[in-house]
Design a protein around this motif. Structure first.
Motif, PDB file in Angstrom:
ATOM      1  N   ASP A  31       0.839  -1.195   0.000  1.00  0.00           N
ATOM      2  CA  ASP A  31       0.000   0.000   0.000  1.00  0.00           C
ATOM      3  C   ASP A  31       0.876   1.247   0.000  1.00  0.00           C
ATOM      4  O   ASP A  31       2.111   1.164  -0.127  1.00  0.00           O
ATOM      5  N   ASN A  32       0.270   2.406   0.167  1.00  0.00           N
ATOM      6  CA  ASN A  32       1.019   3.668   0.116  1.00  0.00           C
ATOM      7  C   ASN A  32       2.005   3.821   1.262  1.00  0.00           C
ATOM      8  O   ASN A  32       2.907   4.664   1.206  1.00  0.00           O
ATOM      9  N   ASN A  33       1.842   2.995   2.303  1.00  0.00           N
ATOM     10  CA  ASN A  33       2.766   3.027   3.438  1.00  0.00           C
ATOM     11  C   ASN A  33       3.764   1.877   3.396  1.00  0.00           C
ATOM     12  O   ASN A  33       4.398   1.557   4.407  1.00  0.00           O
ATOM     13  N   GLU A 375     -20.552  -6.901  -1.247  1.00  0.00           N
ATOM     14  CA  GLU A 375     -20.069  -5.747  -0.487  1.00  0.00           C
ATOM     15  C   GLU A 375     -18.990  -6.156   0.516  1.00  0.00           C
ATOM     16  O   GLU A 375     -18.045  -5.406   0.762  1.00  0.00           O
ATOM     17  N   LEU A 376     -19.143  -7.352   1.099  1.00  0.00           N
ATOM     18  CA  LEU A 376     -18.131  -7.818   2.040  1.00  0.00           C
ATOM     19  C   LEU A 376     -16.794  -7.992   1.337  1.00  0.00           C
ATOM     20  O   LEU A 376     -15.738  -7.597   1.863  1.00  0.00           O
ATOM     21  N   HIS A 377     -16.833  -8.569   0.156  1.00  0.00           N
ATOM     22  CA  HIS A 377     -15.592  -8.741  -0.616  1.00  0.00           C
ATOM     23  C   HIS A 377     -14.972  -7.386  -0.933  1.00  0.00           C
ATOM     24  O   HIS A 377     -13.746  -7.211  -0.858  1.00  0.00           O
ATOM     25  N   LYS A 378     -15.801  -6.414  -1.274  1.00  0.00           N
ATOM     26  CA  LYS A 378     -15.287  -5.072  -1.586  1.00  0.00           C
ATOM     27  C   LYS A 378     -14.646  -4.437  -0.357  1.00  0.00           C
ATOM     28  O   LYS A 378     -13.616  -3.753  -0.463  1.00  0.00           O
ATOM     29  N   LYS A 379     -15.249  -4.651   0.804  1.00  0.00           N
ATOM     30  CA  LYS A 379     -14.676  -4.112   2.041  1.00  0.00           C
ATOM     31  C   LYS A 379     -13.296  -4.715   2.304  1.00  0.00           C
ATOM     32  O   LYS A 379     -12.371  -4.009   2.742  1.00  0.00           O
ATOM     33  N   LEU A 380     -13.160  -6.003   2.063  1.00  0.00           N
ATOM     34  CA  LEU A 380     -11.852  -6.639   2.222  1.00  0.00           C
ATOM     35  C   LEU A 380     -10.841  -6.042   1.242  1.00  0.00           C
ATOM     36  O   LEU A 380      -9.700  -5.735   1.611  1.00  0.00           O
ATOM     37  N   SER A 381     -11.267  -5.872   0.006  1.00  0.00           N
ATOM     38  CA  SER A 381     -10.374  -5.310  -1.019  1.00  0.00           C
ATOM     39  C   SER A 381      -9.933  -3.901  -0.644  1.00  0.00           C
ATOM     40  O   SER A 381      -8.770  -3.523  -0.861  1.00  0.00           O
ATOM     41  N   ASN A 382     -10.834  -3.122  -0.078  1.00  0.00           N
ATOM     42  CA  ASN A 382     -10.496  -1.754   0.327  1.00  0.00           C
ATOM     43  C   ASN A 382      -9.446  -1.721   1.429  1.00  0.00           C
ATOM     44  O   ASN A 382      -8.795  -0.687   1.641  1.00  0.00           O
ATOM     45  N   GLN A 414      -8.572 -11.767  11.180  1.00  0.00           N
ATOM     46  CA  GLN A 414      -8.895 -10.634  12.046  1.00  0.00           C
ATOM     47  C   GLN A 414      -9.659  -9.555  11.284  1.00  0.00           C
ATOM     48  O   GLN A 414     -10.647  -8.988  11.778  1.00  0.00           O
ATOM     49  N   ILE A 415      -9.216  -9.263  10.069  1.00  0.00           N
ATOM     50  CA  ILE A 415      -9.896  -8.254   9.252  1.00  0.00           C
ATOM     51  C   ILE A 415     -11.274  -8.752   8.833  1.00  0.00           C
ATOM     52  O   ILE A 415     -12.259  -7.995   8.846  1.00  0.00           O
ATOM     53  N   LEU A 416     -11.359 -10.021   8.464  1.00  0.00           N
ATOM     54  CA  LEU A 416     -12.657 -10.598   8.094  1.00  0.00           C
ATOM     55  C   LEU A 416     -13.641 -10.464   9.247  1.00  0.00           C
ATOM     56  O   LEU A 416     -14.814 -10.097   9.050  1.00  0.00           O
ATOM     57  N   LYS A 417     -13.168 -10.749  10.441  1.00  0.00           N
ATOM     58  CA  LYS A 417     -14.032 -10.652  11.622  1.00  0.00           C
ATOM     59  C   LYS A 417     -14.555  -9.222  11.797  1.00  0.00           C
ATOM     60  O   LYS A 417     -15.752  -9.010  12.069  1.00  0.00           O
TER      61      LYS A 417
END
Length: 423
Positions: A31-33, A375-382, A414-417
């Motif tokens: 990512d950018n960081n 939408e859940l998949h998109k949230k993970l991608s974000n 953890q992110i999925l949760k």
């Protein structure tokens, strides 16, 4: 050993992992960081080995400096270049080097193989596929049937799961063959189903097909590089695969073809032909009738694209160094850890449709979240978690042994949760 849901435990698994150093051999997007993405999409496109650029640059350099003479004078001469890939590729799929060749793309190779192994007569006119086969396989089979003036509605048979289930049962395949005695010409099965991740017993399927007089072909697109298909020992008639998924050769790169050695010397077998499949000793004597090379090379059509093969060569060098036994072991360990952590989220809200037995799945787990949509998949991608969505409600997660870590798996869950909150 009881697996623990903690970052320290995951990191300890990574410290004990004999393959941990191979992660450093791949470019992992950040990512950018400069934080690495959690990349679980090797079942769609594998990551780039760091050695790929050097391999391609070598061929560009030889092309620039040698022109046409590069066919013979390049560091890796282009004339026999495909032969440089055969040994390593054969080890990956469990074949003899003469049984495999890297050429074309998967569906092209599938069509070429069906020309040879889909033999129709008055009775044998039918093909069996999985009911949820990868679309390209279905399209290819339907078009082959139409080419033979056969209606797919009548001549395409589907091996289906039982009502309320996702996985396929071998007893149902045998019943399907029994119900269509002497009518089935070809079984075409995905070695690992793209949707569920189910890894099929290829030897058992082949024995069933041959027992009923049918040829057996396998699409290894979602299996090659993460399971051990043992194609020669399984006695399948042919197999095809791509190299851009688990074999990390780059988008749209070449595919592979396996033809069992029992057909190696059969020059009468029907096939579509091209000059690169012709006897190497007389290939450039332009006025000779076609004389196929023995083995899988005899199905080649044209001289190969060297730049694509250079990328494949880079990846295969890693596979050759690691070996499929070690890769397969880590694959089962990774999916086992992923499975345990996912199920801790609550089986009332999340479900894994891939086989519970690690021996019966590839390195992909297919996850369903109750009441969730894309939408859940998109949230993970974000959040730079790269998974794969398949309609209607499956997130495919594929931890790849060569570049994914146990810490990756822990962080993903953890992110999925967090993103499942509200479902």
């Amino acid at each position: 050993m009881k697996l623990k849901n903690s970052l320290d435990f995951a990191r300890n698994l990574d410290r004990e992992d004999p393959l941990r150093r191979y992660r450093e051999k791949f470019h992992i997007p950040t990512d950018n960081n400069d934080m690495p993405w959690l990349y679980f999409c090797g079942n769609s496109l594998g990551l780039q080995p760091k050695s790929t650029a050097e391999n391609i640059q070598q061929e560009l350099k030889d092309w620039a400096n040698l022109g046409v003479e590069g066919h013979f004078e390049a560091k890796n001469p282009w004339m026999p270049y495909h032969e440089f890939l055969s040994d390593a590729m054969a080890k990956i799929v469990g074949a003899k080097p003469t049984e495999v060749v890297v050429m074309n793309t998967l569906t092209t190779n599938l069509h070429l193989a069906m020309v040879s192994f889909f033999e129709t007569n008055e009775n044998r006119t039918k093909i069996i596929i999985e009911s949820d086969a990868f679309p390209s396989d279905r399209y290819a089979v339907e078009s082959q049937l139409k080419f033979h003036n056969l209606n797919p509605d009548d001549h395409l048979l589907e091996w289906k799961p039982r009502e309320g289930e996702e996985l396929l049962n071998y007893e149902d395949l045998e019943s399907l063959l029994d119900d269509h005695k002497d009518e089935v010409s070809l079984l075409l099965i995905g070695g690992v189903n793209y949707y569920t991740g189910q890894f099929f017993d290829l030897k058992r399927i082949t024995e069933l097909g041959h027992k009923h007089g049918a040829k057996v072909g396998i699409d290894l697109a979602h299996g090659v590089g993460n399971i051990q298909p043992e194609l020669h020992a399984s006695n399948v008639d042919f197999a095809v695969w791509c190299t851009y998924k688990y074999l990390n050769s780059g988008p749209g790169s070449l595919g592979g073809l396996f033809v069992h050695e029992k057909y190696a010397k059969n020059k009468e077998l029907k096939r579509l032909t091209g000059w690169w499949g012709h006897n190497k000793d007389t290939r450039f004597n332009m006025r000779q009738p076609f004389d196929p090379i023995e083995g899988a090379e005899g199905w080649q059509l044209s001289n190969p694209p060297i730049l694509s093969m250079a990328a494949i060569k880079a990846s295969l060098a890693i596979f050759n160094e690691v070996g499929m036994v070690a890769i397969r072991k880590k694959s089962k360990d990774l999916t086992g850890y992923l499975e345990e952590l996912v199920l801790e989220l609550g089986e009332n809200v999340i479900r894994i449709i891939s086989p519970k037995n690690a021996e019966e799945r590839g390195c992909q787990l297919s996850i369903q979240v109750k009441n969730a949509n894309k939408e859940l998949h998109k949230k993970l991608s974000n959040r730079n978690v790269i998974t794969d969505w398949r309609e209607p409600d499956v997130i495919r997660v594929a931890p790849v042994p060569l570049y994914n870590s146990f810490e990756d798996v822990f962080r993903f869950v953890q992110i999925l949760k967090e993103e499942m909150n509200g479902y």
